[in-house]
Design an enzyme around this catalytic site. Structure first.
Site, PDB file in Angstrom:
ATOM      1  N   CYS A 178      19.902  64.567   0.407  1.00 30.46           N
ATOM      2  CA  CYS A 178      20.105  64.286  -1.014  1.00 30.46           C
ATOM      3  C   CYS A 178      18.989  63.401  -1.553  1.00 30.46           C
ATOM      4  CB  CYS A 178      21.464  63.611  -1.194  1.00 30.46           C
ATOM      5  SG  CYS A 178      21.763  63.077  -2.877  1.00 30.46           S
ATOM      6  N   CYS A 193      20.151  60.617  -3.943  1.00 28.54           N
ATOM      7  CA  CYS A 193      20.801  59.474  -3.278  1.00 28.54           C
ATOM      8  C   CYS A 193      19.768  58.595  -2.563  1.00 28.54           C
ATOM      9  CB  CYS A 193      21.790  59.935  -2.219  1.00 28.54           C
ATOM     10  SG  CYS A 193      22.776  61.341  -2.672  1.00 28.54           S
ATOM     11  N   ASP A 194      18.799  59.210  -1.881  1.00 30.50           N
ATOM     12  CA  ASP A 194      17.961  58.443  -0.954  1.00 30.50           C
ATOM     13  C   ASP A 194      16.481  58.397  -1.332  1.00 30.50           C
ATOM     14  OD1 ASP A 194      20.226  58.049   0.648  1.00 30.50           O
ATOM     15  OD2 ASP A 194      19.943  59.996   1.619  1.00 30.50           O
TER      16      ASP A 194
END
Ligand code: NAP
Length: 329
Positions: A153, A156-157
């Protein structure tokens, strides 16, 4: 993912008209429609929003000509659901079956879902909208470095890798879209793809080219190496089988998805790949059981999921009407 505060209370002694399993765009739409049809409805999901809440930007959902962030769109969906009397149980369904004693006209009239949290929820119809999860590469180092440089993701990261170099794996829409996102936030992505052409939409391919994102075609990842975090990957040329190691700080894997259907194993409604087989009305081969969204293996788009969620709830409503008519006569 978006959470609507405390879960509403679920009445486990009650047989609901409709149980929606999954809280992405398909499940939320099914919940809204089922409630508007006057069905007593319960929605079971681990979190509201679904995969789309992780998307940086959604540019092809009608009504948002400037695009909308995935988290904003899913928050709007969840807010919309909140207007209806649909209790949400934040839990994972581990098994779905039918209560066979409760059978008339050879129709299984009650489904029973067991959850990880130990609840048993009953309903006369079920709409499965559990979506799909990212596929794994299954190469040495992948599991070991997940969360230490290996991610599924970018939204997200990605921010952990600003100013650094990462490999993105895959040649579909997700891989190219996420590589573009990483570039936009200041990461240096290198796309590795196993063929010499991308599967992704031409529009995304052109954008990747315009942005000057590096591409390594005809290669697969055979190993991810590191110490306490990812330091390099070993790539193999699919034609010559020649291997080379390149230094990277992270690996983002975007090689498609697998449906979340293990809890349906006993229902006999899955195809060979594990997707739920449905007809145009979102009906499965089991009466009263419907499915919608990515779990059906169709077009993986929010607009498609919303349409299928609406159709599934409509079919559930018509099925219950018909069943009640039969019981009365
Ligand atoms: P996808 O279209 O299935 O693409 C998966 C990619 O990963 C393919 O390029 C495939 O290679 C590659 N791949 C699969 N297994 C691999 C392996 N073991 N090792 C290396 N590479 C592997 O998946 P997706 O990109 O997640 O897209 C899924 C669906 O979501 C599509 O319908 C897509 O249109 C939709 N989507 C749309 C948007 C958008 O509209 N902007 C954004 C994201 C996703 P091959 O090409 O050789 O098969």
């Amino acid at each position: 993912m978006f959470e609507l505060g405390m879960p509403s209370s679920i009445d486990t002694n009650r047989v609901y008209d409709c149980m929606v399993i999954g809280g992405g765009p398909a499940g939320i739409t099914a919940g809204i429609y089922a409630s508007r049809y006057g069905l007593s409805t319960v929605l079971i999901t681990e979190d509201l929003g679904g995969q789309i809440s992780l998307a940086d930007i959604v540019e092809n959902y009608p009504g948002f000509p400037e695009g909308v962030s995935g988290s904003d769109l899913s928050a709007r969906f969840a807010e919309h659901l909140k207007r209806y009397d649909v209790p949400v149980l934040y839990d994972r369904v581990t098994q779905l079956g039918t209560i066979t004693e409760c059978t008339y006209y050879n129709i299984p009239c009650v489904f029973e879902a067991q959850t990880l949290g130990g609840e048993i929820v009953k309903a006369r119809t079920v709409i499965v909208a559990t979506g799909a999860s990212p596929r794994k590469l299954n190469v040495p180092g992948e599991a070991e470095f997940t969360g230490k440089g290996v991610s599924y993701c970018a939204t997200c990261d990605g921010h952990f890798f600003v100013g650094k170099t990462v490999l993105t794996v895959g040649g579909g829409d997700t891989a190219l879209q996420e590589a573009l996102y990483l570039k936009k936030i200041g990461v240096r992505p290198i796309i590795v793809h196993r063929r010499n052409e991308f599967r992704a939409q031409r529009y995304l391919q052109r954008k990747v080219e315009t942005e000057g994102i590096e591409r390594i075609m005809n290669h697969v990842v055979v190993e991810i190496r590191g110490d306490n975090r990812v330091r390099s990957v070993v790539l193999e040329n699919v034609s010559t089988h020649e291997r080379r190691e390149i230094e990277v700080d992270g690996v983002f894997v975007f090689i498609g998805v697998s449906p979340n259907t293990s809890f349906l194993a006993d229902m006999g409604v899955l195809d060979q790949r594990g997707y739920v087989v449905v007809d145009r009305e979102m009906k499965t081969s089991v009466q009263g059981l419907f499915a919608a969204g990515d779990v059906t293996g169709g077009l993986r788009q929010v607009s498609a999921a919303v349409g299928e969620g609406a159709m599934a709830a409509t079919s559930a409503h018509l099925y219950l009407e018909n069943m009640d008519r039969q019981i009365m006569s």
